[in-house]
Design an enzyme around this catalytic site. Structure first.
Site, mmCIF file in Angstrom:
data_model
loop_
_atom_site.group_PDB
_atom_site.id
_atom_site.type_symbol
_atom_site.label_atom_id
_atom_site.label_comp_id
_atom_site.label_asym_id
_atom_site.label_seq_id
_atom_site.Cartn_x
_atom_site.Cartn_y
_atom_site.Cartn_z
ATOM 1 N N ARG A 31 80.253 -10.891 46.810
ATOM 2 C CA ARG A 31 80.050 -9.883 47.866
ATOM 3 C C ARG A 31 78.710 -10.088 48.590
ATOM 4 O O ARG A 31 77.744 -10.580 47.994
ATOM 5 C CB ARG A 31 80.148 -8.472 47.279
ATOM 6 C CG ARG A 31 78.860 -7.921 46.743
ATOM 7 C CD ARG A 31 79.084 -6.777 45.809
ATOM 8 N NE ARG A 31 78.093 -6.871 44.753
ATOM 9 C CZ ARG A 31 77.177 -5.960 44.495
ATOM 10 N NH1 ARG A 31 77.147 -4.851 45.179
ATOM 11 N NH2 ARG A 31 76.298 -6.120 43.565
ATOM 12 N N CYS A 52 39.837 -2.554 34.008
ATOM 13 C CA CYS A 52 41.011 -2.497 33.108
ATOM 14 C C CYS A 52 40.666 -1.741 31.830
ATOM 15 O O CYS A 52 39.686 -2.052 31.160
ATOM 16 C CB CYS A 52 41.460 -3.923 32.770
ATOM 17 S SG CYS A 52 42.647 -3.984 31.412
ATOM 18 N N CYS A 55 40.828 -4.264 28.587
ATOM 19 C CA CYS A 55 39.953 -5.428 28.405
ATOM 20 C C CYS A 55 38.887 -5.135 27.342
ATOM 21 O O CYS A 55 38.452 -3.985 27.175
ATOM 22 C CB CYS A 55 39.277 -5.796 29.731
ATOM 23 S SG CYS A 55 40.290 -6.885 30.764
ATOM 24 N N ASP A 78 46.045 7.028 23.787
ATOM 25 C CA ASP A 78 45.253 8.199 24.190
ATOM 26 C C ASP A 78 46.121 9.270 24.853
ATOM 27 O O ASP A 78 45.698 10.416 25.013
ATOM 28 C CB ASP A 78 44.138 7.762 25.157
ATOM 29 C CG ASP A 78 43.200 6.750 24.501
ATOM 30 O OD1 ASP A 78 42.744 7.008 23.374
ATOM 31 O OD2 ASP A 78 42.941 5.701 25.113
ATOM 32 N N ASN A 154 56.784 -3.288 27.663
ATOM 33 C CA ASN A 154 57.228 -3.129 29.047
ATOM 34 C C ASN A 154 56.421 -4.109 29.850
ATOM 35 O O ASN A 154 55.200 -4.020 29.868
ATOM 36 C CB ASN A 154 56.888 -1.728 29.572
ATOM 37 C CG ASN A 154 57.863 -0.705 29.094
ATOM 38 O OD1 ASN A 154 59.030 -0.991 28.870
ATOM 39 N ND2 ASN A 154 57.391 0.514 28.941
ATOM 40 N N CYS A 161 55.409 -0.658 33.700
ATOM 41 C CA CYS A 161 54.200 -1.071 32.997
ATOM 42 C C CYS A 161 52.989 -0.671 33.833
ATOM 43 O O CYS A 161 52.913 -0.972 35.027
ATOM 44 C CB CYS A 161 54.229 -2.573 32.760
ATOM 45 S SG CYS A 161 52.773 -3.180 31.935
ATOM 46 N N SER A 162 52.025 -0.019 33.183
ATOM 47 C CA SER A 162 50.931 0.583 33.940
ATOM 48 C C SER A 162 49.758 -0.359 34.153
ATOM 49 O O SER A 162 48.828 -0.034 34.882
ATOM 50 C CB SER A 162 50.452 1.833 33.202
ATOM 51 O OG SER A 162 50.029 1.484 31.897
ATOM 52 N N HIS A 165 47.363 -6.242 31.974
ATOM 53 C CA HIS A 165 46.786 -6.805 30.755
ATOM 54 C C HIS A 165 47.907 -6.943 29.709
ATOM 55 O O HIS A 165 48.648 -5.995 29.481
ATOM 56 C CB HIS A 165 45.676 -5.882 30.220
ATOM 57 C CG HIS A 165 44.831 -6.535 29.183
ATOM 58 N ND1 HIS A 165 43.538 -6.923 29.411
ATOM 59 C CD2 HIS A 165 45.115 -6.910 27.916
ATOM 60 C CE1 HIS A 165 43.050 -7.493 28.318
ATOM 61 N NE2 HIS A 165 43.999 -7.498 27.398
ATOM 62 N N HIS A 167 50.089 -6.467 26.905
ATOM 63 C CA HIS A 167 50.099 -5.441 25.862
ATOM 64 C C HIS A 167 51.502 -4.916 25.624
ATOM 65 O O HIS A 167 52.405 -5.084 26.433
ATOM 66 C CB HIS A 167 49.200 -4.267 26.259
ATOM 67 C CG HIS A 167 49.759 -3.434 27.380
ATOM 68 N ND1 HIS A 167 49.704 -3.833 28.700
ATOM 69 C CD2 HIS A 167 50.406 -2.243 27.380
ATOM 70 C CE1 HIS A 167 50.277 -2.913 29.459
ATOM 71 N NE2 HIS A 167 50.712 -1.944 28.686
ATOM 72 N N GLN A 169 53.653 -1.650 23.010
ATOM 73 C CA GLN A 169 53.461 -0.346 22.382
ATOM 74 C C GLN A 169 54.236 -0.261 21.072
ATOM 75 O O GLN A 169 55.178 -1.026 20.854
ATOM 76 C CB GLN A 169 53.952 0.762 23.306
ATOM 77 C CG GLN A 169 53.185 0.894 24.612
ATOM 78 C CD GLN A 169 53.552 2.185 25.336
ATOM 79 O OE1 GLN A 169 53.596 3.256 24.738
ATOM 80 N NE2 GLN A 169 53.820 2.081 26.618
#
Ligand code: H2U
Length: 348
Positions: A31, A52, A55, A78, A154, A161-162, A165, A167, A169
């Protein structure tokens, strides 16, 4: 009746691990596409970013300061989604049911180098990340009220992903969440009937068939599962059935690091971009039971579909009925298999 052709006929595939189904519509790849196109991420990241919060040496949002860590670093989130000190009381009022949930959330920095991602890290450095995951699974799992430890990453802005760097969780909690509950039920049932690992038998069948295998080494196999939902979804499965990652020996740990790097390099090479995904390790609950049925594995759910800019969304039918995909798992595996072993950024 016409026999089923996976490449022509719409069909549904069964996920043996969850008992759920996915609709596959291979004919739809023809399509025209007039959907959203985003800009590819071609930026190169510096090895240190003073702004960051992950870091080494930098201050985090909560006011804590990161140490000058040389390889990996783990800290309690946090802004944790679950709290260790909280209520776990049940609530029932007519048809309304709830239960307090306690837990511990951690953030894991994979490297002090802000500019790297897993595929760009040395195998030995990935090995350190794996060692940290192993230690955390055992440490958190040993806590009285913790029944489940979810390790995940993520990657990429479009996956929520925020921070670039490198990482991941870890969320550890007081009950066994939905996905793991389903996988436990399915594996337990098979174990009861056959006294063998469901995933072990699945792996043997896939290795014999071959079309969904992406890569393999002595100890691990990476494949696109038969029931994949995401376009380039993949799974890393240990050849030896193990309940959790802490059961790996030294050889297996190194082989896991190697295949993790090799698979994520292929992902990046697919559209020559830092390939976004959500990846997670599924392993036995830490509820004090033996769980001989569990065969741990790592799943990758990447959203990219046609290029570095066109991604799949779970919308419409998928939200209301069940997940659906266009390209077949076999096509995705073939594409990933054919990609270079060396990261595209190192080829110039
Ligand atoms: P994600 O990039 O996958 O969102 O993970 C980053 C996590 O880091 C996120 O859960 C936490 C956020 O709560 N965080 C801290 O713990 N401290 C900070 O200073 C900022 C972000």
């Amino acid at each position: 009746m016409q026999s089923l052709d996976f490449h022509e006929h719409p069909h549904r595939r069964y996920n043996i691990l969850t008992g759920e189904w996915v609709l596959v519509s291979p004919h739809r790849t023809k399509r025209p596409w007039q959907g959203k196109v985003e800009k590819a991420d071609t930026s190169r990241k510096a090895s240190y970013d003073a702004t960051c919060y992950l870091c080494p040496g930098n201050e985090r949002a909560g006011g804590f300061q990161n140490p000058n860590y040389p390889d990996t670093f783990v800290f309690t989130n946090d802004f944790a989604a679950l709290l260790e000190v909280s209520s776990d009381a049940p609530f029932q009022q007519g048809l309304l049911q709830a239960k307090g949930e306690r837990g511990i959330c951690k953030v894991v920095c994979f490297s002090p180098n802000h500019g790297l991602t897993l595929p760009q890290m040395e195998v030995a450095a990935i090995g350190k990340v794996i060692e940290l995951w192993q230690a955390q699974y055992l440490e958190l799992g040993a806590i009285d009220f913790i029944q489940h430890v979810q390790i995940f990453e993520n990657k990429g802005e479009i996956m929520g992903c925020s921070n670039p760097h490198p990482h991941g969780q870890i969320w550890a909690q007081s009950t066994i969440p939905q996905e793991t509950r389903l996988k436990t039920i399915q594996q337990k049932q098979y174990w009861k009937e056959n006294q063998r690992s469901l995933l072990g038998d699945y792996l043997a069948q896939e290795l014999k068939e071959g079309s969904r295998i992406v890569l393999e080494n002595e100890e691990f196999v990476a494949l696109v599962p038969f029931w994949a939902i995401w376009p380039y979804e993949a799974m890393i499965i240990p050849r030896r059935p193990m309940r959790h990652i802490a059961e790996m020996n030294e050889l297996e740990k190194n082989a896991f690091a190697q295949i993790l790097k090799a698979l994520t390099i292929r992902f990046d090479n697919l559209f020559e971009t830092s390939f976004p995904y959500s990846a997670g390790i599924h392993q036995a609950p830490t509820d004090g039971l033996e769980h001989p049925e569990w065969h741990w594995h790592m799943s990758f759910y990447p959203p990219l579909l046609r290029s570095a800019t066109v991604k799949k969304f779970m919308v419409g039918y998928e939200l209301f009925a069940e997940p659906q995909r266009d390209v077949t798992a076999e096509y995705a595996a073939e594409r990933l298999r054919g990609l270079a072993e060396i990261h595209y950024s190192a080829m110039v």
